[in-house]
Motif scaffolding. Sequence first.
Motif, mmCIF file in Angstrom:
data_model
loop_
_atom_site.group_PDB
_atom_site.id
_atom_site.type_symbol
_atom_site.label_atom_id
_atom_site.label_comp_id
_atom_site.label_asym_id
_atom_site.label_seq_id
_atom_site.Cartn_x
_atom_site.Cartn_y
_atom_site.Cartn_z
ATOM 1 N N ASP A 150 0.857 -1.188 0.000
ATOM 2 C CA ASP A 150 0.000 0.000 0.000
ATOM 3 C C ASP A 150 0.894 1.240 0.000
ATOM 4 O O ASP A 150 1.987 1.237 0.577
ATOM 5 C CB ASP A 150 -0.890 0.044 1.252
ATOM 6 N N PHE A 151 0.400 2.280 -0.632
ATOM 7 C CA PHE A 151 1.144 3.544 -0.777
ATOM 8 C C PHE A 151 0.331 4.623 -0.070
ATOM 9 O O PHE A 151 -0.857 4.795 -0.359
ATOM 10 C CB PHE A 151 1.296 3.815 -2.276
ATOM 11 N N VAL A 152 0.953 5.318 0.865
ATOM 12 C CA VAL A 152 0.234 6.235 1.744
ATOM 13 C C VAL A 152 0.886 7.621 1.722
ATOM 14 O O VAL A 152 2.120 7.727 1.704
ATOM 15 C CB VAL A 152 0.280 5.716 3.200
ATOM 16 N N LEU A 153 0.066 8.658 1.736
ATOM 17 C CA LEU A 153 0.578 10.035 1.721
ATOM 18 C C LEU A 153 0.432 10.685 3.094
ATOM 19 O O LEU A 153 -0.612 10.544 3.738
ATOM 20 C CB LEU A 153 -0.225 10.893 0.741
ATOM 21 N N THR A 154 1.438 11.420 3.504
ATOM 22 C CA THR A 154 1.285 12.341 4.637
ATOM 23 C C THR A 154 1.825 13.687 4.133
ATOM 24 O O THR A 154 2.981 14.021 4.340
ATOM 25 C CB THR A 154 2.016 11.846 5.906
ATOM 26 N N PRO A 155 0.953 14.439 3.436
ATOM 27 C CA PRO A 155 1.389 15.655 2.738
ATOM 28 C C PRO A 155 1.885 16.738 3.701
ATOM 29 O O PRO A 155 1.590 16.702 4.895
ATOM 30 C CB PRO A 155 0.118 16.122 2.018
ATOM 31 N N ASN A 156 2.605 17.700 3.138
ATOM 32 C CA ASN A 156 3.194 18.735 3.988
ATOM 33 C C ASN A 156 2.104 19.494 4.734
ATOM 34 O O ASN A 156 1.025 19.755 4.207
ATOM 35 C CB ASN A 156 4.098 19.685 3.179
ATOM 36 N N TYR A 233 -3.347 4.511 -1.418
ATOM 37 C CA TYR A 233 -3.544 3.784 -2.675
ATOM 38 C C TYR A 233 -3.228 2.328 -2.392
ATOM 39 O O TYR A 233 -2.070 1.991 -2.120
ATOM 40 C CB TYR A 233 -2.621 4.344 -3.763
ATOM 41 N N GLU A 234 -4.245 1.478 -2.442
ATOM 42 C CA GLU A 234 -4.047 0.082 -2.053
ATOM 43 C C GLU A 234 -3.422 -0.718 -3.189
ATOM 44 O O GLU A 234 -3.587 -0.408 -4.370
ATOM 45 C CB GLU A 234 -5.384 -0.527 -1.628
ATOM 46 N N MET A 259 2.116 3.055 -14.693
ATOM 47 C CA MET A 259 1.020 3.979 -14.383
ATOM 48 C C MET A 259 1.452 4.870 -13.230
ATOM 49 O O MET A 259 2.110 4.421 -12.290
ATOM 50 C CB MET A 259 -0.246 3.216 -14.023
ATOM 51 N N GLU A 260 1.066 6.143 -13.334
ATOM 52 C CA GLU A 260 1.391 7.084 -12.268
ATOM 53 C C GLU A 260 0.247 7.159 -11.274
ATOM 54 O O GLU A 260 -0.920 7.136 -11.669
ATOM 55 C CB GLU A 260 1.653 8.477 -12.854
ATOM 56 N N TYR A 261 0.567 7.244 -10.015
ATOM 57 C CA TYR A 261 -0.441 7.534 -8.996
ATOM 58 C C TYR A 261 -0.841 9.003 -9.176
ATOM 59 O O TYR A 261 0.037 9.867 -9.325
ATOM 60 C CB TYR A 261 0.142 7.359 -7.594
ATOM 61 N N PRO A 269 -0.066 15.142 -10.136
ATOM 62 C CA PRO A 269 0.710 14.294 -9.217
ATOM 63 C C PRO A 269 0.108 14.293 -7.807
ATOM 64 O O PRO A 269 -0.669 15.192 -7.456
ATOM 65 C CB PRO A 269 2.095 14.940 -9.227
ATOM 66 N N VAL A 270 0.466 13.299 -7.017
ATOM 67 C CA VAL A 270 -0.155 13.138 -5.698
ATOM 68 C C VAL A 270 0.213 14.273 -4.741
ATOM 69 O O VAL A 270 -0.543 14.610 -3.839
ATOM 70 C CB VAL A 270 0.200 11.773 -5.059
ATOM 71 N N MET A 271 1.394 14.843 -4.935
ATOM 72 C CA MET A 271 1.804 15.985 -4.106
ATOM 73 C C MET A 271 2.604 16.943 -4.986
ATOM 74 O O MET A 271 2.991 16.601 -6.089
ATOM 75 C CB MET A 271 2.633 15.499 -2.908
ATOM 76 N N LYS A 272 2.856 18.156 -4.475
ATOM 77 C CA LYS A 272 3.509 19.155 -5.329
ATOM 78 C C LYS A 272 4.976 18.847 -5.584
ATOM 79 O O LYS A 272 5.534 19.234 -6.603
ATOM 80 C CB LYS A 272 3.409 20.539 -4.671
#
Length: 374
Positions: A150-156, A233-234, A259-261, A269-272
């Motif tokens: 799994d892919f996980v975000l913790t954005p700024n 993103y699982e 493929m791009e997340y 994109p998922v983050m800047k």
Amino acid sequence: MAKPRENYREDVAGRANVEDTPELLAYYDELDTYNAGALWTVANKIEPWEPKSDSVPVLWRYRDLRSHVLRSVDLVTPEKAGRRVIYLNNPGRTDVAAAVGWIYAGLQVMHPGERASAHRHSASAVRFIMEGSGAYTVVDGHKMTLGANDFVLTPNGTWHEHAVESSGTPCIWQDGLDIPLVNALEANFYEVHPDLSQAVTYAVDDMTKTWGNPGLTPNGGNWSKGYSPMFKYEWAPTYEALGRYAECTDGSPFDGVLMEYVNPASNGPVMKTMGASMQMLRPGERTRAHRHTGSYLYHVSKGRGHSIINGQRFDWQERDIFCVPSWAWHEHANASDTEDACLFCLNDLPVMRSLGLYREEAFGDNGGHQPVVA
Ligand code: GTQ
């Protein structure tokens, strides 16, 4: 007596090529005292013909690192360490603690019942789950359960904390942050949560359930922040999507089926500052070499194979991590003729693209393959 100094001369029209004389050396020393210098002594260094990465290609083998990562559990607590992480230290980037270019990465380990305090910072972070069950991350009140790949975000700027349920097993995941970039820009702030932990204020996994439905967007869904509302993103739908796409595409000669997340609210994109992709190398697939600007950290999610990076061969298997520095030639090969191999890739492409610095080139010789030198 003037001191000897470096003078980056090149015998090419249009490039700096001034020979040292006693008079010039004395002049350079004089400029030094005013915190100034003559551009022509450094111009060829600070304006290289093409990007010159200080990062070197590295393969971090999980079978080498895993026991050392687990050992940290006996040596420090998450309370004392803040984060119990073994970071990946590129030999060319030890001064900024980068795994490659301006990207930091580490392996974080947590035992059942442990929790790391909540904090937030200007750096953006991602997690890629490697092993164990019961891990979860809370981001601004949204709790996400985590499984392998799994892919996980913790954005700024978001409050975040990690833990493993008491009923779980020891968990290891890869962290990736833009810490070196944000520090280079001298813009990094850090805050510890006043309560050291945050309340879960939404249904578990709500952001993935809301935003992660292919081809569908939620009624009234409204999201304008600079990062994806889909914090997790699982693996299962990601792998399924690659398989479906593989049924109808030849893929890229350089990357196979990639493929791009994306941020589902913007398709960007998922983050800047950081983007990510998952690519599938089909059974027996060997890609052609190319190079591009930007820094890339690969994580072998499935299978085994090898990559050739600037002529050096690296043989990898599941859970290994390797880097491709900016403008380094690279090509990948799946070692299996029956199974696919999948590579997760964390990168700074959003920075390169938004600043107009992205550039790529195909390797022309030998059918697109590099000579292997080591
Ligand atoms: O969890 O935010 O590996 O701040 C290094 C620095 C993880 C985190 C790391 C961090 C984090």
